[in-house]
Design a protein around this motif. Structure first.
Motif, PDB file in Angstrom:
ATOM      1  N   ARG A  55      20.557  15.499   1.337  1.00  0.00           N
ATOM      2  CA  ARG A  55      19.901  14.414   2.074  1.00  0.00           C
ATOM      3  C   ARG A  55      20.950  13.668   2.886  1.00  0.00           C
ATOM      4  NH1 ARG A  55      15.331  11.775   0.664  1.00  0.00           N
ATOM      5  NH2 ARG A  55      16.469   9.851   0.901  1.00  0.00           N
ATOM      6  N   ASP A  56      20.986  13.915   4.182  1.00  0.00           N
ATOM      7  CA  ASP A  56      21.984  13.207   4.990  1.00  0.00           C
ATOM      8  C   ASP A  56      21.376  11.923   5.562  1.00  0.00           C
ATOM      9  OD1 ASP A  56      20.464  13.948   7.142  1.00  0.00           O
ATOM     10  OD2 ASP A  56      21.927  15.311   8.012  1.00  0.00           O
ATOM     11  N   VAL A  57      22.122  11.271   6.434  1.00  0.00           N
ATOM     12  CA  VAL A  57      21.670   9.955   6.922  1.00  0.00           C
ATOM     13  C   VAL A  57      20.415  10.076   7.809  1.00  0.00           C
ATOM     14  CG1 VAL A  57      23.205   9.871   8.946  1.00  0.00           C
ATOM     15  CG2 VAL A  57      22.520   7.736   7.829  1.00  0.00           C
ATOM     16  N   TYR A  58      20.243  11.257   8.441  1.00  0.00           N
ATOM     17  CA  TYR A  58      19.026  11.458   9.258  1.00  0.00           C
ATOM     18  C   TYR A  58      17.804  11.566   8.345  1.00  0.00           C
ATOM     19  CZ  TYR A  58      22.292  12.166  13.032  1.00  0.00           C
ATOM     20  OH  TYR A  58      23.291  11.967  13.949  1.00  0.00           O
ATOM     21  N   ASP A  59      17.962  12.280   7.208  1.00  0.00           N
ATOM     22  CA  ASP A  59      16.860  12.375   6.243  1.00  0.00           C
ATOM     23  C   ASP A  59      16.527  10.985   5.692  1.00  0.00           C
ATOM     24  OD1 ASP A  59      16.811  15.185   6.385  1.00  0.00           O
ATOM     25  OD2 ASP A  59      18.511  15.287   5.026  1.00  0.00           O
ATOM     26  N   TRP A  60      17.591  10.217   5.454  1.00  0.00           N
ATOM     27  CA  TRP A  60      17.395   8.857   4.931  1.00  0.00           C
ATOM     28  C   TRP A  60      16.515   8.030   5.888  1.00  0.00           C
ATOM     29  CZ3 TRP A  60      19.343   4.462   7.527  1.00  0.00           C
ATOM     30  CH2 TRP A  60      19.167   3.254   6.859  1.00  0.00           C
ATOM     31  N   ALA A  61      16.874   8.055   7.187  1.00  0.00           N
ATOM     32  CA  ALA A  61      16.123   7.261   8.170  1.00  0.00           C
ATOM     33  C   ALA A  61      14.682   7.775   8.277  1.00  0.00           C
ATOM     34  CB  ALA A  61      16.818   7.312   9.530  1.00  0.00           C
ATOM     35  N   GLU A  62      14.537   9.106   8.334  1.00  0.00           N
ATOM     36  CA  GLU A  62      13.187   9.671   8.471  1.00  0.00           C
ATOM     37  C   GLU A  62      12.347   9.373   7.233  1.00  0.00           C
ATOM     38  OE1 GLU A  62      11.792  10.852  11.059  1.00  0.00           O
ATOM     39  OE2 GLU A  62      13.462  11.371  12.385  1.00  0.00           O
ATOM     40  N   SER A  63      12.956   9.465   6.044  1.00  0.00           N
ATOM     41  CA  SER A  63      12.154   9.263   4.833  1.00  0.00           C
ATOM     42  C   SER A  63      11.720   7.796   4.706  1.00  0.00           C
ATOM     43  CB  SER A  63      12.875   9.746   3.573  1.00  0.00           C
ATOM     44  OG  SER A  63      13.967   8.913   3.314  1.00  0.00           O
ATOM     45  N   PHE A  64      12.575   6.875   5.134  1.00  0.00           N
ATOM     46  CA  PHE A  64      12.175   5.462   5.081  1.00  0.00           C
ATOM     47  C   PHE A  64      11.012   5.220   6.044  1.00  0.00           C
ATOM     48  CE2 PHE A  64      12.092   1.030   6.193  1.00  0.00           C
ATOM     49  CZ  PHE A  64      12.307   0.381   4.972  1.00  0.00           C
ATOM     50  N   LEU A  65      11.150   5.751   7.265  1.00  0.00           N
ATOM     51  CA  LEU A  65      10.097   5.509   8.267  1.00  0.00           C
ATOM     52  C   LEU A  65       8.789   6.190   7.882  1.00  0.00           C
ATOM     53  CD1 LEU A  65      12.151   5.638  11.569  1.00  0.00           C
ATOM     54  CD2 LEU A  65      10.979   3.654  10.577  1.00  0.00           C
ATOM     55  N   LEU A  66       8.898   7.360   7.239  1.00  0.00           N
ATOM     56  CA  LEU A  66       7.687   8.045   6.788  1.00  0.00           C
ATOM     57  C   LEU A  66       6.989   7.208   5.712  1.00  0.00           C
ATOM     58  CD1 LEU A  66       6.049  10.669   7.040  1.00  0.00           C
ATOM     59  CD2 LEU A  66       7.383  11.571   5.125  1.00  0.00           C
ATOM     60  N   ALA A  67       7.784   6.719   4.757  1.00  0.00           N
ATOM     61  CA  ALA A  67       7.201   5.885   3.687  1.00  0.00           C
ATOM     62  C   ALA A  67       6.575   4.629   4.294  1.00  0.00           C
ATOM     63  CB  ALA A  67       8.274   5.515   2.665  1.00  0.00           C
ATOM     64  N   LEU A  68       7.204   4.096   5.334  1.00  0.00           N
ATOM     65  CA  LEU A  68       6.661   2.891   5.983  1.00  0.00           C
ATOM     66  C   LEU A  68       5.336   3.201   6.683  1.00  0.00           C
ATOM     67  CD1 LEU A  68       6.959  -0.055   6.829  1.00  0.00           C
ATOM     68  CD2 LEU A  68       8.520   0.652   8.645  1.00  0.00           C
ATOM     69  N   GLN A  69       5.281   4.365   7.337  1.00  0.00           N
ATOM     70  CA  GLN A  69       4.040   4.752   8.017  1.00  0.00           C
ATOM     71  C   GLN A  69       2.902   4.932   7.013  1.00  0.00           C
ATOM     72  OE1 GLN A  69       5.641   3.873  11.017  1.00  0.00           O
ATOM     73  NE2 GLN A  69       3.490   4.255  11.334  1.00  0.00           N
ATOM     74  N   GLN A  70       3.268   5.316   5.779  1.00  0.00           N
ATOM     75  CA  GLN A  70       2.230   5.581   4.767  1.00  0.00           C
ATOM     76  C   GLN A  70       1.759   4.331   4.036  1.00  0.00           C
ATOM     77  OE1 GLN A  70       4.319   8.581   2.605  1.00  0.00           O
ATOM     78  NE2 GLN A  70       3.557  10.256   3.877  1.00  0.00           N
ATOM     79  N   THR A  71       2.371   3.181   4.308  1.00  0.00           N
ATOM     80  CA  THR A  71       1.929   1.967   3.622  1.00  0.00           C
ATOM     81  C   THR A  71       0.587   1.532   4.205  1.00  0.00           C
ATOM     82  OG1 THR A  71       3.177   0.622   5.183  1.00  0.00           O
ATOM     83  CG2 THR A  71       4.240   1.073   3.084  1.00  0.00           C
ATOM     84  N   SER A  72      -0.226   0.890   3.357  1.00  0.00           N
ATOM     85  CA  SER A  72      -1.524   0.414   3.872  1.00  0.00           C
ATOM     86  C   SER A  72      -1.313  -0.944   4.498  1.00  0.00           C
ATOM     87  CB  SER A  72      -2.517   0.328   2.718  1.00  0.00           C
ATOM     88  OG  SER A  72      -1.938  -0.433   1.684  1.00  0.00           O
ATOM     89  N   MET A  73      -2.080  -1.229   5.542  1.00  0.00           N
ATOM     90  CA  MET A  73      -1.925  -2.541   6.200  1.00  0.00           C
ATOM     91  C   MET A  73      -3.209  -3.347   6.141  1.00  0.00           C
ATOM     92  SD  MET A  73       0.456  -1.922   9.511  1.00  0.00           S
ATOM     93  CE  MET A  73       0.022  -3.508  10.204  1.00  0.00           C
TER      94      MET A  73
END
Ligand code: F6P
Length: 484
Positions: free
Chosen positions: A466-484
């Motif tokens: 898991r490099d820094v690109y995976d880190w950024a993508e995984s955070f943004l993916l988790a953020l997109q999956q949050t309910s609003m």
């Protein structure tokens, strides 16, 4: 690896400069204390250069793909304004006045929160006027974001300097999705409770839809703290608060693995590493420390341990050599000034007592080195010493591991660095235990090639995953999956 703190005013500078503006709204906004560019001056002149480090590259790449904007402080008002864009992403600079530099940056951010969040290694200082400045500057960031983000857009807020921004932004723009990532540790309840404004900070963070930490332990410290101090209910990973659901999680940051491996294989950099060893007198073992000059990093303690080893005969002058790079940081702060003074005293004592003419036992550099030179040093070092008293992650440890493509090299790592959760192949130490540090260094210095290889390949496999690109993508993916 690091950026330097600059006083915002030079002699004669009287007022903050105006912000860089672009009227188009951004779909993704990154907001951090600093912009991804820094002002540099050398013999060739002055210019704005990208700040070093994998974090800037990774965030830049996610912004490029998403009509992005980066909001932050330029670190200076002495020079011309920062560029309006960098690598295809727009930049918007936030002004920090001289007074705010003292009260918001040096004060509340770095003399209240920084020590408090790092196990109170130095006593945190609490001043009401620093807190007022923190509110004022956080509101300025929140207002700039609210004004720049497209309807229904996404905002990713970074780090301890901006913990009030999530809530302020939610009040201004309830339509946007908000993520927050804390790069430094989140302290245990007993310490956080000291903060006179603990409820306000927690409420500030709870404005986000997703709150990310470096390690699960920090995430659970936070979740337990909010359930105790606010109306939030739920579990360590999911909180319910004011009718909303907030996700909490650990997202361990990493480095740009491909880029580091590429540099580590570069023939010029490899030749430079041979040259470095030659300049050091071709010793049997090179020990290396690379840190921002910060009291949290345990540099003095580590040097004392190595000095004692020279004295008790476990290390020998000429056969073993240490290099310590201390990158200048927050130099206008009295704690950091004192730390430098004490560190330099320890270094000179160590050389005075153990060195020979033309043969120092420790080579000390108080400099900001180019990344190529750091890679050459990592390649030249047989044993890497990373012994912070407390660290959110520590990317130096991961950089070293990624450089050792031939599976040589040994890492001595503090249990109190976030990286310890992943780099299980390191020689682990409690940096407060001087005898333990000496023992771990002894084991690392004397480890056979097979043991070193096994340990290094374990650490490289883990880091590569898991490099820094995976880190950024995984955070943004988790953020997109949050309910609003
Ligand atoms: O680790 C936290 C951090 O704020 C980093 O983001 C930064 O590189 C380092 O500390 C130095 O911070 P400053 O912006 O105060 O120079």
């Amino acid at each position: 690896m690091v950026q330097q703190a600059n006083r915002p005013d030079g002699p004669g500078a009287t007022k903050a400069r105006s912000s860089t503006r672009d009227t188009a709204k951004a779909d993704l906004v990154v907001v951090a204390n600093r912009l991804p560019v820094q002002h540099t001056s050398n013999q060739e002149g002055e210019e704005w250069r990208p700040s070093p480090g994998g974090l800037v590259s990774a965030l830049t790449s996610v912004l490029q793909n998403r009509n992005g904007l980066w909001i932050g402080w330029a670190g200076t008002s002495e020079h011309e304004a920062p560029p309006a864009s960098y690598e295809g992403i727009r930049l918007r600079a936030i002004d920090i006045t001289n007074e705010e530099y003292e009260n918001f940056y040096l004060g509340f951010s770095n003399a209240t929160l920084w020590p408090l969040y790092h196990d109170a290694i130095r006593a945190p200082t609490f001043h009401r006027h620093w807190w007022q400045s923190y509110i004022k500057v956080n509101l300025r960031y929140a207002t700039a974001v609210a004004d720049s983000v497209a309807p229904g857009g996404t905002v990713w807020i970074h780090d301890y300097q901006l913990q009030l921004v999530p809530r302020m932004l939610r009040e201004l723009r309830p339509d946007v999705r908000i993520g927050f990532f804390l790069h430094i540790p989140f302290p245990p309840i007993e310490l956080f409770m000291q903060l006179p404004w603990r409820r306000e900070i927690l409420a500030g963070l709870l404005g986000a839809d997703l709150i990310g930490f470096q390690v699960p332990h920090a995430a659970s410290n936070f979740s337990r703290m909010v359930r105790r101090q606010s109306a939030a209910t739920g579990t360590d990973s999911l909180l319910h608060y004011e009718g909303r659901t907030i996700r909490i999680g650990a997202f361990p940051i990493s480095v740009d693995c491909e880029q580091i491996v590429k540099l580590a294989r570069d023939p010029d950099i490899r030749a430079r590493s041979v040259e470095i060893r030659k300049d050091l007198g071709n010793p049997e073992v090179v020990l290396l420390g690379v840190d921002r000059l910060d009291y949290t990093k345990g540099i003095q303690q580590r040097i004392k341990a190595v000095a004692e080893m020279f004295q008790d005969g476990s290390l020998a002058t000429g056969k073993h050599v240490m290099v310590q790079v201390a990158v200048p940081s927050r130099e206008t702060d009295a704690h950091y000034e004192r730390e430098r003074h004490n560190l330099e005293q320890v270094v000179s004592e160590m050389n005075g007592e153990n060195g020979h003419v033309g043969m120092p036992v420790i080579h000390y550099l108080h400099q900001n080195l180019p990344f190529d030179e750091l890679v050459a040093l990592y390649l030249a070092a047989d044993v890497m010493l990373v012994t912070p008293f407390r660290d959110g992650m520590n990317l130096v440890a991961k950089e070293y591991v990624m450089c050792r493509t031939d599976l040589t090299g040994r890492l001595v790592l503090s249990e109190f660095a976030g990286a310890a959760a992943e780099l299980r192949g390191a020689f682990m130490v409690n940096p407060h235990d001087l005898e333990g540090v000496k023992e771990a260094i002894r084991l690392a210095v004397n480890a056979g090639p097979k043991e070193a290889r096994d340990r290094m390949s374990r650490m490289r496999r883990k880091t590569y995953r898991r490099d820094v690109y995976d880190w950024a993508e995984s955070f943004l993916l988790a953020l997109q999956q949050t309910s609003m």
